[in-house]
Scaffold this motif. Sequence first.
Motif, PDB file in Angstrom:
ATOM      1  N   THR A   8       0.584  -1.193   0.010  1.00  0.00           N
ATOM      2  CA  THR A   8       0.138   0.076   0.011  1.00  0.00           C
ATOM      3  C   THR A   8       0.885   1.156  -0.013  1.00  0.00           C
ATOM      4  O   THR A   8       0.266   2.392  -0.474  1.00  0.00           O
ATOM      5  CB  THR A   8      -1.077  -0.021   1.162  1.00  0.00           C
ATOM      6  N   THR A   9       1.892   1.154   0.692  1.00  0.00           N
ATOM      7  CA  THR A   9       2.738   2.391   0.682  1.00  0.00           C
ATOM      8  C   THR A   9       4.137   2.380  -0.326  1.00  0.00           C
ATOM      9  O   THR A   9       4.411   1.494  -0.370  1.00  0.00           O
ATOM     10  CB  THR A   9       3.197   2.465   2.084  1.00  0.00           C
ATOM     11  N   THR A  10       4.455   3.612  -0.633  1.00  0.00           N
ATOM     12  CA  THR A  10       5.316   3.704  -1.493  1.00  0.00           C
ATOM     13  C   THR A  10       6.440   4.467  -1.054  1.00  0.00           C
ATOM     14  O   THR A  10       7.570   4.081  -1.184  1.00  0.00           O
ATOM     15  CB  THR A  10       5.017   4.692  -3.011  1.00  0.00           C
ATOM     16  N   ALA A  11       6.205   5.202   0.227  1.00  0.00           N
ATOM     17  CA  ALA A  11       7.396   5.946   0.829  1.00  0.00           C
ATOM     18  C   ALA A  11       6.760   6.327   2.118  1.00  0.00           C
ATOM     19  O   ALA A  11       5.570   6.740   2.201  1.00  0.00           O
ATOM     20  CB  ALA A  11       8.046   7.198   0.067  1.00  0.00           C
ATOM     21  N   VAL A  12       7.624   6.376   3.108  1.00  0.00           N
ATOM     22  CA  VAL A  12       7.204   7.281   4.139  1.00  0.00           C
ATOM     23  C   VAL A  12       8.393   8.152   4.511  1.00  0.00           C
ATOM     24  O   VAL A  12       9.705   7.969   4.620  1.00  0.00           O
ATOM     25  CB  VAL A  12       7.008   6.376   5.645  1.00  0.00           C
ATOM     26  N   ILE A  13       8.028   9.557   4.464  1.00  0.00           N
ATOM     27  CA  ILE A  13       9.096  10.454   4.644  1.00  0.00           C
ATOM     28  C   ILE A  13       8.971  11.483   5.991  1.00  0.00           C
ATOM     29  O   ILE A  13       7.842  11.603   6.202  1.00  0.00           O
ATOM     30  CB  ILE A  13       9.105  11.303   3.621  1.00  0.00           C
ATOM     31  N   ILE A  14      10.023  11.943   6.715  1.00  0.00           N
ATOM     32  CA  ILE A  14      10.094  12.840   7.552  1.00  0.00           C
ATOM     33  C   ILE A  14      10.944  14.061   7.187  1.00  0.00           C
ATOM     34  O   ILE A  14      12.294  13.732   7.097  1.00  0.00           O
ATOM     35  CB  ILE A  14      10.139  12.370   8.972  1.00  0.00           C
ATOM     36  N   LEU A  15      10.448  15.185   7.075  1.00  0.00           N
ATOM     37  CA  LEU A  15      11.472  16.404   6.639  1.00  0.00           C
ATOM     38  C   LEU A  15      11.041  17.419   7.685  1.00  0.00           C
ATOM     39  O   LEU A  15      10.258  17.558   8.492  1.00  0.00           O
ATOM     40  CB  LEU A  15      10.795  17.067   5.411  1.00  0.00           C
ATOM     41  N   ASP A  16      12.428  18.048   7.753  1.00  0.00           N
ATOM     42  CA  ASP A  16      12.409  19.265   8.898  1.00  0.00           C
ATOM     43  C   ASP A  16      11.843  20.472   8.153  1.00  0.00           C
ATOM     44  O   ASP A  16      11.366  20.672   6.967  1.00  0.00           O
ATOM     45  CB  ASP A  16      13.852  19.521   9.300  1.00  0.00           C
ATOM     46  N   SER A  17      11.886  21.488   8.965  1.00  0.00           N
ATOM     47  CA  SER A  17      11.214  22.798   8.648  1.00  0.00           C
ATOM     48  C   SER A  17      11.890  23.554   7.349  1.00  0.00           C
ATOM     49  O   SER A  17      11.396  24.386   6.905  1.00  0.00           O
ATOM     50  CB  SER A  17      11.003  23.758   9.802  1.00  0.00           C
ATOM     51  N   ASP A  18      12.905  22.924   6.845  1.00  0.00           N
ATOM     52  CA  ASP A  18      13.819  23.476   5.708  1.00  0.00           C
ATOM     53  C   ASP A  18      13.377  22.536   4.590  1.00  0.00           C
ATOM     54  O   ASP A  18      14.018  22.765   3.449  1.00  0.00           O
ATOM     55  CB  ASP A  18      15.094  23.665   6.021  1.00  0.00           C
ATOM     56  N   GLY A  19      12.856  21.593   4.698  1.00  0.00           N
ATOM     57  CA  GLY A  19      12.598  20.604   3.581  1.00  0.00           C
ATOM     58  C   GLY A  19      13.723  19.545   3.794  1.00  0.00           C
ATOM     59  O   GLY A  19      13.890  18.667   2.552  1.00  0.00           O
ATOM     60  N   ASN A  20      14.764  19.724   4.709  1.00  0.00           N
ATOM     61  CA  ASN A  20      15.711  18.405   4.591  1.00  0.00           C
ATOM     62  C   ASN A  20      15.246  17.079   5.171  1.00  0.00           C
ATOM     63  O   ASN A  20      14.555  17.246   6.102  1.00  0.00           O
ATOM     64  CB  ASN A  20      16.842  18.901   5.309  1.00  0.00           C
ATOM     65  N   ARG A  21      15.677  16.080   4.647  1.00  0.00           N
ATOM     66  CA  ARG A  21      15.249  14.775   5.152  1.00  0.00           C
ATOM     67  C   ARG A  21      15.594  14.401   6.366  1.00  0.00           C
ATOM     68  O   ARG A  21      17.092  14.466   6.694  1.00  0.00           O
ATOM     69  CB  ARG A  21      15.647  13.731   4.135  1.00  0.00           C
ATOM     70  N   ILE A  22      15.022  13.904   7.369  1.00  0.00           N
ATOM     71  CA  ILE A  22      15.423  13.385   8.571  1.00  0.00           C
ATOM     72  C   ILE A  22      15.440  11.787   8.318  1.00  0.00           C
ATOM     73  O   ILE A  22      16.134  11.012   8.709  1.00  0.00           O
ATOM     74  CB  ILE A  22      14.465  13.812   9.754  1.00  0.00           C
ATOM     75  N   ILE A  23      14.193  11.299   7.834  1.00  0.00           N
ATOM     76  CA  ILE A  23      14.004   9.920   7.357  1.00  0.00           C
ATOM     77  C   ILE A  23      13.294   9.750   6.149  1.00  0.00           C
ATOM     78  O   ILE A  23      12.331  10.474   6.001  1.00  0.00           O
ATOM     79  CB  ILE A  23      13.283   9.116   8.436  1.00  0.00           C
ATOM     80  N   GLY A  24      13.714   9.092   5.382  1.00  0.00           N
ATOM     81  CA  GLY A  24      13.191   8.494   4.198  1.00  0.00           C
ATOM     82  C   GLY A  24      13.087   7.205   3.707  1.00  0.00           C
ATOM     83  O   GLY A  24      14.205   6.972   3.526  1.00  0.00           O
TER      84      GLY A  24
END
Length: 180
Positions: A8-24
Amino acid sequence: MVNLSLYTTTAVIILDSDGNRIIGKYYGIKNPYPTSKEQKVFEKGLFEKTRRANGEIILYDNQVVLYRNSIDVFFYVVGSAEENELILSSILSAFYDSISSLLRHQVEKRTLVDNLDLVVLALDETIDDGIVLETDSNVIVSRVSRLRTDTTDIPITEQTFIQAYHTARERVAERLLRGV
């Protein structure tokens, strides 16, 4: 055409307030973003589209994206355009709520980075290779934050040598402190 796949899921992403990846984490054989460069471009565009929006769901680059922000981080769950939005919403809610519980309701960039091990474990307990494993945040939290068994409760004959050594050392230290 009805999608009957477990993936069901293609991706799970967490970004910071500047749009930089924390987790992808990107899943699936048919991953539309196979390279790191393509993932970064997708994440930047997604962030620009959602950073000021107040919604919860968008269709971006032919992908259904559910998102949620908290203080200075953005959580995204991405699925194919044919995917059921309610399933993706339950994934996002379960993952976010479990992270919130694990981090004692301090869902911000600094605590996420400091407790990245718990965040990744919670994600792995929620989704495995794009397949939803759990949507109950309490179950996810209990699996991630299991207390390690205390070696003093295990009979000394069943402990490893190192465990027995540490147990004996603790008991001797307790007796010395009581005797003083």
